[in-house]
Design a protein around this motif. Sequence first.
Motif, PDB file in Angstrom:
ATOM      1  N   LEU A 153       0.823  -1.208   0.000  1.00 38.59           N
ATOM      2  CA  LEU A 153       0.000   0.000   0.000  1.00 38.59           C
ATOM      3  C   LEU A 153       0.857   1.257   0.000  1.00 38.59           C
ATOM      4  O   LEU A 153       0.520   2.245  -0.655  1.00 38.59           O
ATOM      5  CB  LEU A 153      -0.931  -0.009   1.215  1.00 38.59           C
ATOM      6  N   ARG A 154       1.966   1.225   0.722  1.00 39.54           N
ATOM      7  CA  ARG A 154       2.864   2.383   0.750  1.00 39.54           C
ATOM      8  C   ARG A 154       3.366   2.690  -0.652  1.00 39.54           C
ATOM      9  O   ARG A 154       3.386   3.853  -1.076  1.00 39.54           O
ATOM     10  CB  ARG A 154       4.042   2.096   1.683  1.00 39.54           C
ATOM     11  N   ARG A 155       3.738   1.671  -1.402  1.00 41.01           N
ATOM     12  CA  ARG A 155       4.202   1.880  -2.783  1.00 41.01           C
ATOM     13  C   ARG A 155       3.061   2.383  -3.663  1.00 41.01           C
ATOM     14  O   ARG A 155       3.256   3.281  -4.490  1.00 41.01           O
ATOM     15  CB  ARG A 155       4.779   0.577  -3.329  1.00 41.01           C
ATOM     16  N   LYS A 156       1.889   1.811  -3.501  1.00 44.15           N
ATOM     17  CA  LYS A 156       0.727   2.237  -4.285  1.00 44.15           C
ATOM     18  C   LYS A 156       0.416   3.710  -4.044  1.00 44.15           C
ATOM     19  O   LYS A 156       0.207   4.484  -4.979  1.00 44.15           O
ATOM     20  CB  LYS A 156      -0.490   1.386  -3.920  1.00 44.15           C
ATOM     21  N   TYR A 157       0.377   4.112  -2.789  1.00 43.52           N
ATOM     22  CA  TYR A 157       0.033   5.501  -2.475  1.00 43.52           C
ATOM     23  C   TYR A 157       1.121   6.466  -2.925  1.00 43.52           C
ATOM     24  O   TYR A 157       0.833   7.599  -3.316  1.00 43.52           O
ATOM     25  CB  TYR A 157      -0.229   5.660  -0.973  1.00 43.52           C
ATOM     26  N   PHE A 158       2.370   6.024  -2.889  1.00 38.98           N
ATOM     27  CA  PHE A 158       3.451   6.882  -3.379  1.00 38.98           C
ATOM     28  C   PHE A 158       3.276   7.157  -4.866  1.00 38.98           C
ATOM     29  O   PHE A 158       3.413   8.297  -5.321  1.00 38.98           O
ATOM     30  CB  PHE A 158       4.808   6.229  -3.122  1.00 38.98           C
ATOM     31  N   VAL A 159       2.968   6.115  -5.618  1.00 45.26           N
ATOM     32  CA  VAL A 159       2.748   6.295  -7.058  1.00 45.26           C
ATOM     33  C   VAL A 159       1.565   7.229  -7.305  1.00 45.26           C
ATOM     34  O   VAL A 159       1.630   8.155  -8.114  1.00 45.26           O
ATOM     35  CB  VAL A 159       2.525   4.937  -7.745  1.00 45.26           C
ATOM     36  N   GLU A 160       0.469   6.997  -6.593  1.00 40.67           N
ATOM     37  CA  GLU A 160      -0.725   7.820  -6.777  1.00 40.67           C
ATOM     38  C   GLU A 160      -0.495   9.275  -6.385  1.00 40.67           C
ATOM     39  O   GLU A 160      -0.946  10.199  -7.066  1.00 40.67           O
ATOM     40  CB  GLU A 160      -1.884   7.249  -5.966  1.00 40.67           C
ATOM     41  N   ASP A 161       0.203   9.477  -5.271  1.00 41.99           N
ATOM     42  CA  ASP A 161       0.336  10.830  -4.727  1.00 41.99           C
ATOM     43  C   ASP A 161       1.454  11.633  -5.363  1.00 41.99           C
ATOM     44  O   ASP A 161       1.424  12.866  -5.337  1.00 41.99           O
ATOM     45  CB  ASP A 161       0.585  10.764  -3.213  1.00 41.99           C
ATOM     46  N   HIS A 162       2.438  10.963  -5.937  1.00 44.39           N
ATOM     47  CA  HIS A 162       3.610  11.678  -6.439  1.00 44.39           C
ATOM     48  C   HIS A 162       3.865  11.417  -7.925  1.00 44.39           C
ATOM     49  O   HIS A 162       3.828  12.341  -8.731  1.00 44.39           O
ATOM     50  CB  HIS A 162       4.845  11.310  -5.616  1.00 44.39           C
ATOM     51  N   LEU A 163       4.108  10.173  -8.284  1.00 48.35           N
ATOM     52  CA  LEU A 163       4.508   9.901  -9.663  1.00 48.35           C
ATOM     53  C   LEU A 163       3.394  10.217 -10.653  1.00 48.35           C
ATOM     54  O   LEU A 163       3.657  10.747 -11.735  1.00 48.35           O
ATOM     55  CB  LEU A 163       4.937   8.435  -9.796  1.00 48.35           C
ATOM     56  N   LEU A 164       2.145   9.903 -10.317  1.00 52.07           N
ATOM     57  CA  LEU A 164       1.056  10.166 -11.250  1.00 52.07           C
ATOM     58  C   LEU A 164       0.755  11.651 -11.385  1.00 52.07           C
ATOM     59  O   LEU A 164       0.046  12.059 -12.294  1.00 52.07           O
ATOM     60  CB  LEU A 164      -0.210   9.419 -10.806  1.00 52.07           C
ATOM     61  N   ARG A 165       1.295  12.490 -10.458  1.00 51.29           N
ATOM     62  CA  ARG A 165       1.085  13.918 -10.532  1.00 51.29           C
ATOM     63  C   ARG A 165       2.110  14.615 -11.422  1.00 51.29           C
ATOM     64  O   ARG A 165       1.959  15.792 -11.737  1.00 51.29           O
ATOM     65  CB  ARG A 165       1.162  14.550  -9.129  1.00 51.29           C
ATOM     66  N   LEU A 166       3.151  13.888 -11.825  1.00 48.01           N
ATOM     67  CA  LEU A 166       4.198  14.530 -12.639  1.00 48.01           C
ATOM     68  C   LEU A 166       3.659  14.866 -14.019  1.00 48.01           C
ATOM     69  O   LEU A 166       2.927  14.083 -14.621  1.00 48.01           O
ATOM     70  CB  LEU A 166       5.403  13.574 -12.770  1.00 48.01           C
ATOM     71  N   PRO A 167       4.010  16.049 -14.543  1.00 43.92           N
ATOM     72  CA  PRO A 167       3.541  16.395 -15.889  1.00 43.92           C
ATOM     73  C   PRO A 167       4.154  15.479 -16.928  1.00 43.92           C
ATOM     74  O   PRO A 167       5.325  15.108 -16.848  1.00 43.92           O
ATOM     75  CB  PRO A 167       4.024  17.835 -16.067  1.00 43.92           C
TER      76      PRO A 167
END
Length: 255
Positions: free
Chosen positions: A235-249
């Motif tokens: 879940l920590r990895r999932k939320y990191f992707v959702e909160d940070h990586l998916l926000r990158l332009p």
Amino acid sequence: MNGLRTLVLMGSQTQGLLLKLLLEERGVEAVCVEGVEPALAELARAPHDLLIVEGELAGPAGLAELRARSDASVMVLGRGEGEHDTSDPQALVAEAWRTIERRSAPPTAPEIFRRARILIVDDSATYREFLRGELEQEGCSVTAARNADEAVAALAGGGLDCVILDLVMPGTSGTQLCQRFDRFRRRRGLFFQIVILTSQDDEEQLMISLNAGADDFVGKSQTMDVLKIRLMALLRRKYFVEDHLLRLPRSVPSA
């Protein structure tokens, strides 16, 4: 720069530039604007970690719009209750840095579990309720399914973070169901994790399960603490992707 971004919305160019320079001394990229519309345009261009906003300039409606357009922390400048005084720029930037650090800190296990929405798929009512109780005690929101049809119906509702799936299921194998879940999330662009939970804890089943699309494999012979810590890591990895990586332009390919 360290990849952190701050948006400064102030009517005074001089004060805005001073805050920008002080923030950049700490390695924080800062962009200064003088109105809500330019601020919204900047938020559309790139994600930000902190918004420093002159409250009187933005007004209640502007502040609401900025908060709606960004999940960044917001520091409101002014002299009212809960607002930050601009008379000491150094202290203001120090508080801004503390706010960014709190935002950037890794989430704790309780924070991760309180956010988690889990689907348990197991034909054993006794084990389903045991597992539900253990996860709800950690703060998880839990849905339980007895069979493949109930599980698919729960997944179709969306909003789940992880499926914990028993390998032995009536009418279908857990491996087949795992493959079905993996196809389902790929077709719909969903990002839930799949954990196989089984009493058949051997290397062959591990390889079969991971090849079927599972993200992790946990034997029922393991302690509940092992399941929880591995679930937390997923879940920590999932939320990191959702909160940070998916926000990158995303870059637009050239013609």
